[in-house]
Design a protein around this motif. Structure first.
Motif, PDB file in Angstrom:
ATOM      1  N   LEU A 122      -3.614   6.629  -7.774  1.00  8.31           N
ATOM      2  CA  LEU A 122      -3.059   5.897  -8.949  1.00  8.31           C
ATOM      3  C   LEU A 122      -1.813   4.896  -8.573  1.00  8.31           C
ATOM      4  O   LEU A 122      -1.764   3.714  -9.216  1.00  8.31           O
ATOM      5  CB  LEU A 122      -2.388   7.189  -9.730  1.00  8.31           C
ATOM      6  CG  LEU A 122      -1.435   6.635 -11.029  1.00  8.31           C
ATOM      7  CD1 LEU A 122      -2.245   5.960 -12.113  1.00  8.31           C
ATOM      8  CD2 LEU A 122      -0.768   7.919 -11.454  1.00  8.31           C
ATOM      9  N   VAL A 123      -1.028   5.150  -7.636  1.00  5.42           N
ATOM     10  CA  VAL A 123      -0.049   4.057  -7.267  1.00  5.42           C
ATOM     11  C   VAL A 123      -0.642   3.036  -6.712  1.00  5.42           C
ATOM     12  O   VAL A 123      -0.069   1.812  -7.109  1.00  5.42           O
ATOM     13  CB  VAL A 123       0.953   4.982  -6.215  1.00  5.42           C
ATOM     14  CG1 VAL A 123       2.170   3.944  -5.609  1.00  5.42           C
ATOM     15  CG2 VAL A 123       1.763   6.106  -7.129  1.00  5.42           C
ATOM     16  N   ASN A 124      -1.563   3.200  -5.711  1.00  5.39           N
ATOM     17  CA  ASN A 124      -2.192   1.927  -5.169  1.00  5.39           C
ATOM     18  C   ASN A 124      -2.949   1.049  -6.155  1.00  5.39           C
ATOM     19  O   ASN A 124      -2.914  -0.111  -6.077  1.00  5.39           O
ATOM     20  CB  ASN A 124      -3.322   2.344  -4.150  1.00  5.39           C
ATOM     21  CG  ASN A 124      -2.385   2.690  -2.838  1.00  5.39           C
ATOM     22  OD1 ASN A 124      -1.537   1.860  -2.434  1.00  5.39           O
ATOM     23  ND2 ASN A 124      -2.733   3.754  -2.223  1.00  5.39           N
ATOM     24  N   GLU A 148       8.479   4.910  -8.869  1.00  5.87           N
ATOM     25  CA  GLU A 148       8.715   3.659  -9.575  1.00  5.87           C
ATOM     26  C   GLU A 148       9.892   2.810  -9.215  1.00  5.87           C
ATOM     27  O   GLU A 148       9.809   1.638  -9.198  1.00  5.87           O
ATOM     28  CB  GLU A 148       8.896   4.118 -11.036  1.00  5.87           C
ATOM     29  CG  GLU A 148       7.753   4.765 -11.733  1.00  5.87           C
ATOM     30  CD  GLU A 148       7.987   5.245 -13.259  1.00  5.87           C
ATOM     31  OE1 GLU A 148       6.981   4.965 -14.080  1.00  5.87           O
ATOM     32  OE2 GLU A 148       8.997   5.516 -13.573  1.00  5.87           O
ATOM     33  N   ARG A 149      10.837   3.471  -8.707  1.00  8.66           N
ATOM     34  CA  ARG A 149      12.270   2.531  -8.213  1.00  8.66           C
ATOM     35  C   ARG A 149      12.008   2.060  -6.982  1.00  8.66           C
ATOM     36  O   ARG A 149      12.166   0.925  -6.952  1.00  8.66           O
ATOM     37  CB  ARG A 149      13.204   3.434  -8.168  1.00  8.66           C
ATOM     38  CG  ARG A 149      14.009   3.827  -9.317  1.00  8.66           C
ATOM     39  CD  ARG A 149      15.469   4.668  -9.246  1.00  8.66           C
ATOM     40  NE  ARG A 149      15.431   5.396  -8.382  1.00  8.66           N
ATOM     41  CZ  ARG A 149      15.157   6.949  -8.484  1.00  8.66           C
ATOM     42  NH1 ARG A 149      15.071   7.376  -9.731  1.00  8.66           N
ATOM     43  NH2 ARG A 149      15.382   7.798  -7.478  1.00  8.66           N
ATOM     44  N   GLN A 150      11.093   2.609  -6.122  1.00  7.56           N
ATOM     45  CA  GLN A 150      10.937   2.377  -4.813  1.00  7.56           C
ATOM     46  C   GLN A 150       9.951   0.845  -4.776  1.00  7.56           C
ATOM     47  O   GLN A 150      10.011   0.249  -3.833  1.00  7.56           O
ATOM     48  CB  GLN A 150      10.676   3.266  -3.908  1.00  7.56           C
ATOM     49  CG  GLN A 150      10.598   3.060  -2.233  1.00  7.56           C
ATOM     50  CD  GLN A 150      10.378   4.190  -1.518  1.00  7.56           C
ATOM     51  OE1 GLN A 150      10.737   5.402  -1.768  1.00  7.56           O
ATOM     52  NE2 GLN A 150       9.747   3.814  -0.398  1.00  7.56           N
ATOM     53  N   TYR A 151       8.800   1.121  -5.533  1.00  7.75           N
ATOM     54  CA  TYR A 151       7.750   0.456  -5.516  1.00  7.75           C
ATOM     55  C   TYR A 151       7.829  -0.779  -6.718  1.00  7.75           C
ATOM     56  O   TYR A 151       6.975  -1.603  -6.824  1.00  7.75           O
ATOM     57  CB  TYR A 151       6.568   1.052  -5.319  1.00  7.75           C
ATOM     58  CG  TYR A 151       6.151   1.499  -3.954  1.00  7.75           C
ATOM     59  CD1 TYR A 151       5.835   1.056  -3.170  1.00  7.75           C
ATOM     60  CD2 TYR A 151       6.846   2.865  -3.740  1.00  7.75           C
ATOM     61  CE1 TYR A 151       5.531   1.584  -1.944  1.00  7.75           C
ATOM     62  CE2 TYR A 151       6.743   3.485  -2.583  1.00  7.75           C
ATOM     63  CZ  TYR A 151       6.248   2.879  -1.508  1.00  7.75           C
ATOM     64  OH  TYR A 151       6.014   3.357  -0.264  1.00  7.75           O
ATOM     65  N   ASP A 152       8.959  -0.563  -7.672  1.00  5.15           N
ATOM     66  CA  ASP A 152       9.230  -1.460  -8.759  1.00  5.15           C
ATOM     67  C   ASP A 152       8.000  -1.632  -9.614  1.00  5.15           C
ATOM     68  O   ASP A 152       7.386  -2.748 -10.002  1.00  5.15           O
ATOM     69  CB  ASP A 152       9.534  -2.890  -8.127  1.00  5.15           C
ATOM     70  CG  ASP A 152      10.024  -3.804  -9.458  1.00  5.15           C
ATOM     71  OD1 ASP A 152      10.644  -2.979 -10.349  1.00  5.15           O
ATOM     72  OD2 ASP A 152       9.958  -4.986  -9.265  1.00  5.15           O
ATOM     73  N   THR A 157       0.840  -1.075   0.090  1.00  6.96           N
ATOM     74  CA  THR A 157      -0.091   0.040   0.005  1.00  6.96           C
ATOM     75  C   THR A 157       0.950   1.290  -0.088  1.00  6.96           C
ATOM     76  O   THR A 157       1.781   1.257   0.849  1.00  6.96           O
ATOM     77  CB  THR A 157      -0.949   0.180   1.227  1.00  6.96           C
ATOM     78  OG1 THR A 157      -1.715  -1.106   1.322  1.00  6.96           O
ATOM     79  CG2 THR A 157      -1.768   1.103   1.189  1.00  6.96           C
ATOM     80  N   PHE A 158       0.633   2.291  -0.823  1.00 15.16           N
ATOM     81  CA  PHE A 158       1.217   3.496  -0.895  1.00 15.16           C
ATOM     82  C   PHE A 158       0.253   4.578  -0.196  1.00 15.16           C
ATOM     83  O   PHE A 158      -0.738   4.680  -0.486  1.00 15.16           O
ATOM     84  CB  PHE A 158       1.438   3.829  -2.342  1.00 15.16           C
ATOM     85  CG  PHE A 158       2.080   5.085  -2.462  1.00 15.16           C
ATOM     86  CD1 PHE A 158       3.610   5.375  -2.241  1.00 15.16           C
ATOM     87  CD2 PHE A 158       1.478   6.593  -3.000  1.00 15.16           C
ATOM     88  CE1 PHE A 158       4.356   6.287  -2.703  1.00 15.16           C
ATOM     89  CE2 PHE A 158       2.236   7.412  -3.183  1.00 15.16           C
ATOM     90  CZ  PHE A 158       3.675   7.557  -2.865  1.00 15.16           C
TER      91      PHE A 158
END
Length: 87
Positions: free
Chosen positions: A77-79, A53-57, A5-6
């Motif tokens: 959006l990230v979730n 993008e890098r941290q959450y691949d 989860t973000f």
């Protein structure tokens, strides 16, 4: 498998590290303020995108990212991307 989860706290950390955000700028009451109104320029947001993008691949669609003009929209959006990556 647990879905990542973000959170708002995650976004605040990334904005502080990548864009030099003032911690007082980012409060729960600013979730629906636009990034422009919060003082973030496009380069800061591109750095934020890259860090997420890098941290959450994950890979975020540039068009969708551009449409996420508020912290709440970006978190959603990230979730959404994280959930689809796990599915």
């Amino acid at each position: 498998m647990t879905r990542p989860t973000f959170t708002f706290e995650d976004l605040k950390d990334i904005l502080r590290e990548g864009a030099g955000a003032d911690p007082d700028t980012l409060q729960q009451t600013t979730l629906d303020a636009t990034f422009v109104d919060l003082g973030f320029e496009s380069l800061a947001l591109l750095e934020t995108l890259s860090r997420i993008e890098r941290q959450y691949d994950i890979a975020l669609d540039d068009t969708a990212f551009t449409g996420a003009s508020t912290p709440r929209a970006l978190i959603a959006l990230v979730n959404e991307q994280l959930n689809s990556a796990v599915a």
